[in-house]
Design a protein around this motif. Sequence first.
Motif, PDB file in Angstrom:
ATOM      1  N   ASN A  58       0.821  -1.210   0.000  1.00 19.88           N
ATOM      2  CA  ASN A  58       0.000   0.000   0.000  1.00 19.88           C
ATOM      3  C   ASN A  58       0.853   1.257   0.000  1.00 19.88           C
ATOM      4  O   ASN A  58       0.462   2.278  -0.558  1.00 19.88           O
ATOM      5  N   GLU A  59       2.018   1.189   0.634  1.00 26.57           N
ATOM      6  CA  GLU A  59       2.902   2.349   0.672  1.00 26.57           C
ATOM      7  C   GLU A  59       3.664   2.530  -0.633  1.00 26.57           C
ATOM      8  O   GLU A  59       3.980   3.648  -1.014  1.00 26.57           O
ATOM      9  N   ARG A  60       3.932   1.429  -1.333  1.00 26.83           N
ATOM     10  CA  ARG A  60       4.775   1.493  -2.533  1.00 26.83           C
ATOM     11  C   ARG A  60       3.974   1.520  -3.825  1.00 26.83           C
ATOM     12  O   ARG A  60       4.395   2.116  -4.807  1.00 26.83           O
ATOM     13  N   TYR A  61       2.830   0.863  -3.839  1.00 25.01           N
ATOM     14  CA  TYR A  61       2.037   0.712  -5.074  1.00 25.01           C
ATOM     15  C   TYR A  61       0.630   1.234  -4.846  1.00 25.01           C
ATOM     16  O   TYR A  61       0.180   1.415  -3.732  1.00 25.01           O
ATOM     17  N   THR A  62      -0.090   1.436  -5.918  1.00 25.36           N
ATOM     18  CA  THR A  62      -1.484   1.843  -5.838  1.00 25.36           C
ATOM     19  C   THR A  62      -2.334   0.577  -5.879  1.00 25.36           C
ATOM     20  O   THR A  62      -2.686   0.071  -6.942  1.00 25.36           O
TER      21      THR A  62
END
Length: 63
Positions: A58-62
């Motif tokens: 969730n922090e790195r990708y949508t």
Amino acid sequence: MKCLNNSAEDSLDFLNNTELNEKQTELLLALLEHEIQHHGQLIRYFYGNELIFPKSWNERYTV
């Protein structure tokens, strides 16, 4: 994680210190595309099975 980090460092070291010819560049891009497809498969698997994505995703990708 240590092995993944070592592999990433080795890969980046190689790419930063090697001049690839056209065929090598094509192979590298094909391998990258293949890995991206696997990533998409994992995302579809999570959505299809109504699983919760890891916080790091969730922090790195949508997602």
